[in-house]
Design an enzyme around this catalytic site. Structure first.
Site, short mmCIF file in Angstrom:
data_model
loop_
_atom_site.label_atom_id
_atom_site.label_comp_id
_atom_site.label_asym_id
_atom_site.label_seq_id
_atom_site.Cartn_x
_atom_site.Cartn_y
_atom_site.Cartn_z
N LEU A 1 0.81 -1.23 0.00
CA LEU A 1 0.00 0.00 0.00
C LEU A 1 0.84 1.27 0.00
CD1 LEU A 1 -2.99 -0.85 2.36
CD2 LEU A 1 -2.82 -1.08 -0.11
N LEU B 1 4.69 2.47 -4.27
CA LEU B 1 4.98 1.67 -5.46
C LEU B 1 4.12 0.43 -5.63
CD1 LEU B 1 8.91 1.79 -5.42
CD2 LEU B 1 7.26 3.49 -6.19
N ASP C 1 -0.40 -5.77 3.19
CA ASP C 1 0.18 -4.67 3.98
C ASP C 1 -0.38 -4.79 5.39
OD1 ASP C 1 1.09 -1.96 4.90
OD2 ASP C 1 1.49 -1.68 2.77
N ILE D 1 5.13 -8.52 7.98
CA ILE D 1 6.32 -9.34 7.63
C ILE D 1 7.12 -9.73 8.88
CG2 ILE D 1 6.61 -8.54 5.26
CD1 ILE D 1 8.96 -6.75 6.54
N TYR E 1 18.49 2.91 6.86
CA TYR E 1 17.85 2.46 5.61
C TYR E 1 18.91 1.90 4.66
CZ TYR E 1 15.19 3.01 1.20
OH TYR E 1 14.56 2.82 -0.02
N LYS F 1 19.62 -1.96 3.43
CA LYS F 1 19.52 -2.34 2.02
C LYS F 1 20.80 -3.02 1.54
CE LYS F 1 15.31 -1.03 0.88
NZ LYS F 1 14.27 -1.95 0.38
N1 LIG Z 1 9.78 5.18 -3.39
C1 LIG Z 1 11.06 5.29 -3.75
O1 LIG Z 1 11.51 6.33 -4.22
C2 LIG Z 1 11.99 4.11 -3.59
C3 LIG Z 1 13.30 4.21 -4.07
C4 LIG Z 1 14.18 3.15 -3.88
C5 LIG Z 1 13.73 1.98 -3.30
N2 LIG Z 1 12.45 1.89 -2.86
C6 LIG Z 1 12.03 0.67 -2.22
O2 LIG Z 1 10.82 0.18 -2.78
C7 LIG Z 1 10.00 -0.38 -1.76
C8 LIG Z 1 8.63 0.29 -1.77
O3 LIG Z 1 8.82 1.67 -1.54
P1 LIG Z 1 7.59 2.64 -1.28
O4 LIG Z 1 8.01 3.98 -1.73
O5 LIG Z 1 6.34 2.06 -1.80
O6 LIG Z 1 7.58 2.66 0.31
P2 LIG Z 1 6.44 3.24 1.29
O7 LIG Z 1 7.10 3.74 2.50
O8 LIG Z 1 5.53 4.14 0.54
O9 LIG Z 1 5.61 1.90 1.63
C9 LIG Z 1 6.15 0.88 2.43
C10 LIG Z 1 5.01 0.03 2.94
O10 LIG Z 1 5.53 -0.93 3.87
C11 LIG Z 1 4.52 -1.16 4.82
N3 LIG Z 1 5.04 -1.77 6.06
C12 LIG Z 1 5.69 -1.17 7.09
N4 LIG Z 1 5.92 -2.06 8.07
C13 LIG Z 1 5.42 -3.25 7.65
C14 LIG Z 1 5.34 -4.54 8.22
N5 LIG Z 1 5.81 -4.79 9.46
N6 LIG Z 1 4.76 -5.53 7.51
C15 LIG Z 1 4.26 -5.29 6.28
N7 LIG Z 1 4.30 -4.09 5.68
C16 LIG Z 1 4.87 -3.06 6.36
C17 LIG Z 1 3.91 0.22 5.09
O11 LIG Z 1 2.62 0.10 5.65
C18 LIG Z 1 3.92 0.83 3.68
O12 LIG Z 1 2.67 0.69 3.03
C19 LIG Z 1 10.77 -0.21 -0.44
O13 LIG Z 1 11.45 -1.39 -0.15
C20 LIG Z 1 11.75 0.89 -0.76
O14 LIG Z 1 12.93 0.77 0.00
C21 LIG Z 1 11.57 2.93 -2.99
C1 LIG Z 2 15.72 6.80 -2.71
C2 LIG Z 2 14.74 5.99 -1.97
O1 LIG Z 2 15.22 4.81 -1.51
C3 LIG Z 2 13.69 6.64 -1.15
N1 LIG Z 2 12.83 7.39 -2.02
C4 LIG Z 2 14.23 7.53 -0.08
O2 LIG Z 2 14.43 8.69 -0.35
O3 LIG Z 2 14.41 7.10 1.03
#
Ligand SMILES: NC(=O)c1ccc[n+]([C@@H]2O[C@H](COP(=O)([O-])OP(=O)(O)OC[C@H]3O[C@@H](n4cnc5c(N)ncnc54)[C@H](O)[C@@H]3O)[C@@H](O)[C@H]2O)c1
Ligand SMILES: C[C@@H](O)[C@H](N)C(=O)O
Length: 373
Positions: A64, A67, A88, A107, A195, A199
């Site tokens: 949720l 992405l 989620d 998770i 973070y 990763k």
């Molecule tokens: N958005 C970006 O710019 C970006 C960039 C690089 C990597 N990522 C990676 O992509 C993935 C998704 O990113 P996003 O932007 O959608 O993140 P987000 O923070 O928008 O969403 C993360 C989700 O994880 C859920 N969550 C938290 N604790 C949890 C738990 N205990 N069990 C299950 N779910 C749980 C939250 O409820 C949330 O909906 C992440 O792993 C992030 O590191 C995102």
């Molecule tokens: C870059 C990426 O992992 C995320 N959007 C952050 O800024 O934390």
């Protein structure tokens, strides 16, 4: 005693063999039985060998966030609505709940996650749950639990049930001692955020499970992702999402990074396309298991110029957040993704101007005009 001898013989054979997936896949995890939570009979019973002619059965954790909903939409188009389960710990909005299977999954609850995988005969898992960079610094114990302990649960379940596992990494997996312009796939990684540390840990653990247990682990390092699907989730690159919402809502935007801070960025459609592509590519095409992907790099002032082509009256002020600025200053400015382009044909479609136009098309320029007037 005999078991111990057999185990140590298997281990020493394994450690002497070259570190490539094809060697270790001859000794799958359930045969050597040393995965921490392994139950041999259970693993044999539930192990699903994914046939290329079948559709995968997909689970998305943390679905949720910014992405996950877009990923589910793309995967459902390709594999069928009921083959893709979003999960989620939050309550889904109506448009998500009524659009395909949704299930509660924390998770950190290993048994519950395993039950979901088993009962739904999951074959592919996209592990999106995480605390992003800025919120991670605000709550290190929670970030450590979700990003590290949660990952351990996912890895064990994926290995036990022969899943294909995707875990996103990030530009945040690099740090101030990494080359920043450009940043190659293989270089020093000493991030200074929980973070980033989590990763790098995920990249290394996934690759280790691949070589050690034959886990089909695939990982992309995403840049900052720009998406209209939901509100930003606590990242350092999130200013580049927030600007669209604020510009449309009230024609004003306060930026929390310095105007000349360059970071790699990508439009969500490119990110999701790369994610599906790397999961579908035959394993033989992957010379690595963790790849950088890149599309563009821009600074706040460059983004503002582009946004002003759509909203010339936009007022921008800078109120730099020290934590976020320090994080951004330690991250790559440009990403070298030549390995992804060479190995599996990665290519982005959106540049900065297309990204901005698309965001305004989706978020609706009409509501902007209504608000400002
Ligand atoms: N958005 C970006 O710019 C970006 C960039 C690089 C990597 N990522 C990676 O992509 C993935 C998704 O990113 P996003 O932007 O959608 O993140 P987000 O923070 O928008 O969403 C993360 C989700 O994880 C859920 N969550 C938290 N604790 C949890 C738990 N205990 N069990 C299950 N779910 C749980 C939250 O409820 C949330 O909906 C992440 O792993 C992030 O590191 C995102
Ligand atoms: C870059 C990426 O992992 C995320 N959007 C952050 O800024 O934390």
């Amino acid at each position: 005693m005999a078991i111990v001898k057999n185990l140590s013989r298997t281990l020493s054979q394994l450690l002497q063999s070259p570190s490539c997936g094809c060697q270790t896949s001859l000794v799958p995890v359930r045969c050597i039985g040393v995965s921490p939570r392994q139950v041999t009979s259970d693993a044999n019973f539930h192990s699903v060998s994914f046939s290329e002619t079948d559709h995968p059965r997909v689970l998305i954790t943390g679905g949720l966030g910014q992405l996950g909903v877009g990923l589910a939409k793309l995967l459902r188009k390709r594999f069928g609505k009921n083959n893709v389960i979003l999960s989620d710990i939050r309550k889904p909005p109506d448009h998500v709940f009524y659009n395909g299977p949704f299930i509660y999954s924390d998770i950190l609850d290993y048994k519950n996650l395993r039950e979901i995988v088993v009962n739904n005969r999951i074959t592919w898992l996209f592990h999106y749950s995480a605390l992003l960079s800025a919120v991670g610094e605000a709550n290190v114990p929670l970030a450590r639990a979700v990003n590290i302990t949660g990952l351990h649960n996912v890895l064990d379940i994926a290995a036990e049930h022969s899943l294909r596992l995707f875990v996103p990494s990030t530009i945040g997996a690099f740090g101030p001692t990494s080359p920043r312009n450009p940043t190659p796939d293989l270089c020093i990684q000493r991030p200074r955020t929980i973070y980033g540390v989590s990763k790098v840990h995920a990249e290394l653990m996934g690759e280790y499970y691949h070589y050690r247990y034959g886990l089909d682990f695939r990982c992309l390092r995403y840049p900052g992702i720009i998406s209209a699907d939901s509100q930003p989730g606590g990242g350092t690159t999130d200013y580049a999402v927030q600007i669209f919402h604020d510009a449309i809502k009230n024609g004003k935007f306060q930026c929390n990074l310095k105007s000349d801070t360059h970071l790699p960025m990508m439009y969500i459609d490119d990110c999701l396309k790369a994610t599906l592509d790397v999961m579908e590519v035959p394993a033989a095409s992957l010379s690595m298991r963790t790849y950088n992907i890149s599309a563009m790099s821009f600074s706040p002032e460059e983004l503002v110029q582009e946004v002003k082509k759509h909203i010339p009256e936009l007022q921008v002020t800078y109120n730099v957040d020290a934590v976020r600025q320090a994080i951004a200053d330690s991250w790559p400015m440009n990403f070298d993704d030549s390995n992804a382009r060479r190995d599996w044909g990665w290519k982005h479609d959106f540049d900065l101007s297309e990204l901005v136009t698309t965001m305004f098309n989706i978020l609706g320029s009409d509501s902007r005009v209504a608000h400002i007037n």
